[in-house]
Enzyme design. Structure first.
Site, PDB file in Angstrom:
ATOM      1  N   LYS A 118       0.852  -1.190   0.000  1.00 26.42           N
ATOM      2  CA  LYS A 118       0.000   0.000   0.000  1.00 26.42           C
ATOM      3  C   LYS A 118       0.882   1.232   0.000  1.00 26.42           C
ATOM      4  CE  LYS A 118      -4.513   0.828   0.359  1.00 26.42           C
ATOM      5  NZ  LYS A 118      -5.576  -0.103  -0.048  1.00 26.42           N
TER       6      LYS A 118
HETATM    7  N1  GLU Z   1      -7.270   0.032  -3.269  1.00 30.93           N
HETATM    8  C1  GLU Z   1      -8.083  -1.109  -3.508  1.00 30.93           C
HETATM    9  C2  GLU Z   1      -8.173  -1.967  -2.257  1.00 30.93           C
HETATM   10  O1  GLU Z   1      -7.969  -1.502  -1.161  1.00 30.93           O
HETATM   11  C3  GLU Z   1      -7.653  -1.890  -4.736  1.00 30.93           C
HETATM   12  C4  GLU Z   1      -6.284  -2.486  -4.680  1.00 30.93           C
HETATM   13  C5  GLU Z   1      -5.853  -3.089  -6.002  1.00 30.93           C
HETATM   14  O2  GLU Z   1      -6.669  -3.228  -6.903  1.00 30.93           O
HETATM   15  O3  GLU Z   1      -4.676  -3.422  -6.089  1.00 30.93           O
HETATM   16  O4  GLU Z   1      -8.526  -3.113  -2.316  1.00 30.93           O
END
Ligand code: GLU
Length: 428
Positions: A118
């Site tokens: 993240k």
């Molecule tokens: N930000 C989204 C989540 O928290 C998508 C993450 C992604 O598709 O890699 O799941």
């Protein structure tokens, strides 16, 4: 340590609201049930790598400002790290750590070959021009360049980032490696390697999880009143898809307030209003209430799809819903979950409920690497299969261990990652 009750309670609150501690508590509960040894716990709890970068930006007024960005790679045992990038004023390292760990568990729950990562930049996108946002995005990408790549770490949109942000990341990365590399990010515009159905995928996953949970508690969509907190990519699209399935959406909110109509909102009209006016304020077909009151209104299903720490030990007793489907990451604190369990409220946890997004991100990454793109129908069919399977897998664990869906999802996720660890062995 202070004996002052006010200080003690403030400290307890800080612990409760620290998403990384909340995640660790949920992890430990599941690890206890799995009899996981201390060494393995330590390995799986800790992020593999954390990078903090300073981003000097020349602002539109000619001044220079330095922003801070993070990318945390929690785990890459099952494959490249995967997870979004958020732009927000309150981004902090503990939050990004927790969110990266949640991505590891989320990818494991839906059984896609990724670990968790993240990222975030501390900034307020509402106060930045498009040029400034582009500069921040490109500088951030350059800053984390060494740990990015289709086989290393693949970002995606998250809070306040979108298809345009992903296009800038893809371009910056491609310019550095001197070849167009679409698979380095997902959630891109379709015209540059994005997947059909990706934009709707998280909302669709919420709808599918809600459907499966409704079967579990023996209810049908008709006359089921739903409150949706948040009207962005997850809440807005989730509410629309639930509306199309026959649910009655009685309330939805944005950053500034909530609207409520006991007869049910006309969701296509609400979203059109939001698209034109940028906020729900002034919408005439509903009453307006403050955000702080919204999630406690009478309803059958609550979909928190805004941000972390919304349902806490201070307010969990006021929730009236019988089913909660978590569109956001971490909307319920670990302490609040205990209260919801006591009250026998069914919760479809974030790492399952909002996994539709990353599942279609996986499909996008696969399509980019194949250079062959699927129809929207194919994407949606495969998403449905993945979500229904994940829901059933989690539900079986819940029956086997006699625990909540949340603890069951952690058990399933941790078990899968720990198995890979045991089989690969510890290098070095
Ligand atoms: N930000 C989204 C989540 O928290 C998508 C993450 C992604 O598709 O890699 O799941």
């Amino acid at each position: 340590m202070s004996n002052n009750p006010a200080t003690v309670s403030a400290t307890q609150d800080m612990d409760e609201f620290n998403p990384f501690l909340s995640m660790a508590q949920l992890f430990n509960e599941a690890a206890d049930l799995l009899n996981l040894d201390e060494g393995m716990r330590e390995v799986l709890r800790r992020p593999e790598r954390e990078l903090t970068v300073s981003l000097p930006i020349v602002m539109d007024d000619g001044s220079t400002k330095v922003f801070t960005g993070y990318r945390v790679q929690h785990n890459f045992l099952r494959g490249p790290c995967k997870g979004g990038i958020r732009f927000a004023p309150d981004v902090n390292l503990d939050e990004i750590r927790a969110l990266s760990a949640w991505m590891t568990w989320k990818c494991s729950v839906v059984d896609i070959p990724f670990g968790g990562g993240k990222g975030g930049v501390i900034c307020d996108p509402r106060e930045l021009s498009k040029r400034e946002l582009e500069q921040i995005t490109r500088r951030y990408t350059t800053g984390i360049m060494d740990i990015l790549g289709p086989d290393r770490d693949v970002p995606a949109p998250d809070m306040n980032t979108d298809e345009q942000t992903m296009a800038w990341i893809m371009d910056t990365y491609s310019m550095h490696v001197r070849r167009t590399t679409t698979a380095v990010v997902t959630g891109k515009p379709i015209s540059l390697g994005g997947s059909r159905g990706r934009r709707e995928a998280t909302g669709r996953g919420v709808m599918l999880n809600c459907r499966e949970a409704m079967k579990k508690i023996g209810r049908r969509p008709e006359n089921t009143r739903v409150i949706v907190q948040g009207s962005g990519n997850v809440g807005g699209i989730g509410a629309l898809l639930l509306y199309r399935e026959g649910y009655k959406i009685t309330s939805i909110s944005d950053m500034y307030g909530a609207i409520i109509n006991e007869n049910g909102l006309d969701m296509p009209q609400v979203l059109e209003y939001l698209r034109t006016n940028k906020r729900l304020e002034g919408y005439t077909e509903a009453d307006h209430i403050p955000n702080l009151d919204q999630i406690f209104q009478d309803c059958d299903v609550l979909v928190p799809a805004a941000t972390e720490n919304q349902i806490t030990s201070h307010n969990a007793h006021r929730i009236q819903a019988k089913l909660i489907v978590e569109g956001a990451n971490g909307p319920t604190t670990a302490k609040a979950q205990t209260i919801l369990d006591e009250r026998e409220i069914t919760v479809v946890p974030d790492i399952l409920a909002n996994a539709g997004g990353v599942t279609v991100s996986y499909f996008e990454w696969v399509q980019d690497r194949m250079g062959y793109f699927w129809t929207e129908e194919m994407v949606n069919t495969r998403l449905e299969q993945a979500i229904v399977k994940a829901f059933n897998d989690v539900n079986s664990k819940a029956d086997e261990y006699q625990v909540s869906l949340r603890t069951a999802a952690y058990i399933l996720a941790i078990e899968r990652v720990a198995t890979v660890y045991k089989m690969r062995g510890i290098f070095g």
